[in-house]
Design a protein around this motif. Structure first.
Motif, mmCIF file in Angstrom:
data_model
loop_
_atom_site.group_PDB
_atom_site.id
_atom_site.type_symbol
_atom_site.label_atom_id
_atom_site.label_comp_id
_atom_site.label_asym_id
_atom_site.label_seq_id
_atom_site.Cartn_x
_atom_site.Cartn_y
_atom_site.Cartn_z
ATOM 1 N N ARG A 73 39.520 42.146 36.159
ATOM 2 C CA ARG A 73 38.132 42.388 35.710
ATOM 3 C C ARG A 73 37.322 43.009 36.843
ATOM 4 O O ARG A 73 36.521 43.916 36.626
ATOM 5 N N CYS B 82 38.719 46.364 34.530
ATOM 6 C CA CYS B 82 39.361 46.159 33.217
ATOM 7 C C CYS B 82 38.430 45.341 32.324
ATOM 8 O O CYS B 82 37.780 44.404 32.810
ATOM 9 N N LYS B 83 38.416 45.682 31.041
ATOM 10 C CA LYS B 83 37.677 44.831 30.098
ATOM 11 C C LYS B 83 38.703 43.934 29.414
ATOM 12 O O LYS B 83 39.598 44.416 28.707
ATOM 13 N N ASP C 245 38.857 40.433 27.098
ATOM 14 C CA ASP C 245 38.181 39.363 26.355
ATOM 15 C C ASP C 245 38.902 38.058 26.607
ATOM 16 O O ASP C 245 40.129 38.042 26.701
ATOM 17 N N SER D 269 40.205 47.461 27.578
ATOM 18 C CA SER D 269 40.360 48.791 28.193
ATOM 19 C C SER D 269 40.650 48.670 29.682
ATOM 20 O O SER D 269 40.344 47.650 30.309
#
Ligand code: BT5
Length: 346
Positions: free
Chosen positions: A44, A48-49, A51, A62
């Motif tokens: 992160r 980076c995304k 969840d 992503s």
């Protein structure tokens, strides 16, 4: 080389469309659950995304436009090229670095890549310029034992792979200017630099360096303004580099394997089909001398056959020469086409 746990986690998340729980990741990768949150946090931080949802786990949304090894190897469908990656945020030249490590037991197809070169090299001591974090700057080390006469064929992969990738990803019609530059709409988008080390009759290694303009505006270097182009310029918008890099590596991997299996003639034919010089009037510059003629063909060893005005066929070896396509040659070709059409009508 053992793959880093973080890369494995990222690859696993990328291969799943939904959430993956901590216990599932731990079981699949045979790692401890405790190792996961730290790695997720790290990714992160890199942009980076991901969840996360209590009871469900993690889902990759992503990855950023970064050339770090996990983002390169994630989902990379190659078996030789790019299986070992050396990334440097800043370096003098990826070719210099690749040459420095080439003899040190690295894997065939190892990739050396950077975000910024301080002394990017072109051929004949020319420079390759590229602003930080905009373009692709990489070198691939080939360590298979081949005869010196086969080296040029190995360098064909790079320019051919670039043309095929740009066509497949962006429907861009790219062409190869012998020996190895890639042009789009009469402007240079990519340069290739090959370095070789030979040992008696064998090639020890070949380093193929590629500079591809992705997001830099051609105005980054005023002198290049009208000579260079980039994918951003050709497509009208900025492009993410990792997917382009992966496609290029995959095309190269495929071409390299065809080369290793002895498929030379087909490779040459494919390469010739992208050539932008055949049938054109060109001038060759070498050692202060110049020679003009029609570029008739390129033979299996990569030697250009130049048809001189007095009808002689001269063999031009790629080594230390530069080539310029003469505008008159283009006009001449157009007028020949017109003549051809007119005579077809009559
Ligand atoms: C080449 O040389 O085109 C080979 C360039 C290879 C660069 C890669 S980057 C990664 C790897 N590591 C390195 O150190 N090098 C390789 P040549 O045919 O000599 O063309 C050089 C000429 O291209 C320069 O003299 C400029 O005119 C022009 N040029 C320089 N930078 C350019 C750019 N970004 N885009 C288009 N043209 C450029």
């Amino acid at each position: 080389m053992r793959e880093e746990i973080g890369s494995k986690i990222l690859k696993l998340l990328a291969s799943s469309s939904g959430f993956l729980s901590g216990p599932t990741i731990a079981r699949k990768l045979k790692i401890s659950r405790a190792a996961i949150p730290k790695r997720i946090k790290g990714f992160r931080t890199l942009g980076c995304k991901i969840d996360s949802c209590a009871g469900q786990g993690y889902r990759l949304i992503s990855v950023p436009d970064k050339l770090l090894p996990p983002f390169i190897t994630m989902g990379l469908k190659t078996t030789i090229i790019g299986r070992q990656v050396f990334f440097y945020p800043k370096i003098d030249s990826t070719n210099s670095q690749a040459k420095a490590i080439a003899g040190q037991g690295i894997h065939d197809g190892a990739l050396v890549i950077t975000d910024y070169q301080t002394q990017g090299q072109g051929r004949l001591k020319r420079q390759w310029v590229s602003p930080p974090q905009k373009n692709l700057l990489l070198s691939v080390v080939f360590c298979s034992l081949v005869a010196p006469s086969k080296v040029f064929q190995m360098t064909l992969f790079a320019s051919l792979a670039i043309c095929k990738s740009l066509n497949a990803l962006f429907k861009i019609k790219a062409g190869i200017k012998w020996p190895n530059d890639v042009y789009v709409n009469n402007r240079k988008i990519c340069g290739v630099l090959t370095d070789v080390a030979t040992d008696q009759k064998r090639v020890k290694w070949v380093v193929v360096g590629i500079g591809l303009n992705v997001n830099a505006a051609p105005s980054f270097e005023p002198e290049l303004g009208s000579l260079a182009t980039s994918l951003k310029r050709e497509t009208g918008r900025a492009q993410k580099r990792p997917p382009i890099l992966k496609r290029i590596l995959e095309e190269m991997d495929c071409l390299y394997k065809r080369f290793l299996s002895g498929e030379i003639t087909n490779l040459r034919d494919e390469w010739l089909s992208y050539s932008i010089i055949l049938g054109k009037k060109v001038t060759i510059f070498s050692d202060g001398l110049q020679e003009t003629g029609i570029a008739e063909t390129i033979d299996e060893d990569g030697v250009l056959i130049l048809l001189t005005p007095d009808g002689e066929r001269k063999k031009i070896v790629a080594g230390d020469v530069s080539l310029r396509i003469q505008e008159t040659g283009v006009r001449r070709q157009k007028s020949e086409e017109r003549n051809h059409n007119e005579s077809s009508l009559s």
